[in-house]
Enzyme design. Structure first.
Site, PDB file in Angstrom:
ATOM      1  N   ASN A 117      32.370  41.330  25.996  1.00  0.00           N
ATOM      2  CA  ASN A 117      31.247  42.191  26.956  1.00  0.00           C
ATOM      3  C   ASN A 117      31.731  43.562  27.483  1.00  0.00           C
ATOM      4  OD1 ASN A 117      28.768  42.708  28.279  1.00  0.00           O
ATOM      5  ND2 ASN A 117      29.701  42.423  30.010  1.00  0.00           N
ATOM      6  N   HIS A 119      30.963  46.299  30.178  1.00  0.00           N
ATOM      7  CA  HIS A 119      30.504  46.570  31.835  1.00  0.00           C
ATOM      8  C   HIS A 119      30.701  47.943  32.012  1.00  0.00           C
ATOM      9  CE1 HIS A 119      28.953  45.268  35.587  1.00  0.00           C
ATOM     10  NE2 HIS A 119      30.167  45.913  35.952  1.00  0.00           N
ATOM     11  N   SER A 146      34.504  48.763  31.212  1.00  0.00           N
ATOM     12  CA  SER A 146      35.575  47.744  30.871  1.00  0.00           C
ATOM     13  C   SER A 146      34.981  46.970  29.804  1.00  0.00           C
ATOM     14  CB  SER A 146      35.841  46.972  32.033  1.00  0.00           C
ATOM     15  OG  SER A 146      35.997  47.996  33.132  1.00  0.00           O
ATOM     16  N   ASP A 155      31.070  38.887  35.332  1.00  0.00           N
ATOM     17  CA  ASP A 155      31.756  40.295  35.082  1.00  0.00           C
ATOM     18  C   ASP A 155      33.385  40.003  35.552  1.00  0.00           C
ATOM     19  OD1 ASP A 155      29.783  41.380  33.927  1.00  0.00           O
ATOM     20  OD2 ASP A 155      28.987  42.506  35.956  1.00  0.00           O
TER      21      ASP A 155
END
Length: 226
Positions: A117, A119, A146, A155
């Site tokens: 992912n 973020h 990030s 996260d």
């Protein structure tokens, strides 16, 4: 270097999940076209039929699929259907690119080590939503994004790469969001995916190894203009 996959493919199979405009998706597609990302985007999936990123995928010749949560009785049923749809593509990497849903633990465990992912903050700062406004409220001098592997904690998975830039004195949440997207996210996400596709970045029992060594801290990119 070829991706480290069970079938020894020379090109990684990449599934991308989106919910909106698909700006990071476009950066990924551009990197593939330019030869900077040794992967094939085999499917783009969205939870919203109105997501503009779907058209970006279609223009690039990438098959798309829409799975709407309202068509399933509950979150578990939706996540199971989404997981089955992804698994049918035999992906080496599953990239969340603005996919605005929290995935359940069964989904995350099924794709552990493949699920990444981006973020929009310098994790562990500002997990969750409204990261740009929170960065300004906190008086952060630098802000960024990030790329991390996804774990069951929101996260909180280990970060592979972070990019940052200076926060301007007259910054607003919208201007900061735009600069982070164009200068940071669209730069570091294709790079992270390339490292994974090449086998340089690997998942090892909950930790990242880079070039065969444990990655103690995320790789950092200064994204301020020269």
């Amino acid at each position: 270097m070829a991706p480290k996959t069970s079938t020894d493919r020379t090109t990684a199979r990449l599934v991308v999940l989106i919910s909106g405009n698909g700006r990071n998706l476009q950066a990924i597609l551009d990197a593939v076209t330019a030869g900077a990302l040794p992967a094939e985007v085999v499917r783009v999936i969205s939870n919203r039929g109105t997501a503009r990123g779907l058209e970006k995928a279609r223009r690039a010749g990438v098959p798309t699929r829409v799975l709407r949560p309202r068509d399933y009785p509950d979150r578990a049923a939706y996540d199971a259907a989404l997981a089955d749809t992804i698994a049918a593509e035999s992906p080496d990497i599953v990239a969340l690119a603005g996919f605005m849903r929290i995935l359940d633990s069964a989904f995350v465990q099924r794709f552990a080590g493949k699920l990444v992912n981006i973020h929009p903050s310098l994790l562990p700062r500002h997990r969750g939503l409204d990261t740009h406004g929170r960065a300004l409220a906190a008086g952060d001098e630098r802000h960024g994004a990030s790329v991390h592997y996804v774990t069951e904690d929101l996260d909180a998975g280990p970060c592979l790469i972070q990019g940052s830039l200076r926060v301007a004195d007259d910054e607003t949440p919208d201007s900061l969001a735009e600069r982070v997207m164009t200068r940071v996210e669209q730069r570091i996400y294709p790079q992270a995916l390339a490292w994974i596709a090449e086998g340089r970045a690997t998942w090892d029992d909950g930790r990242i190894r880079f070039d065969g060594r444990p990655l103690e801290t995320p790789i950092h990119v200064d994204c301020d203009p020269d």
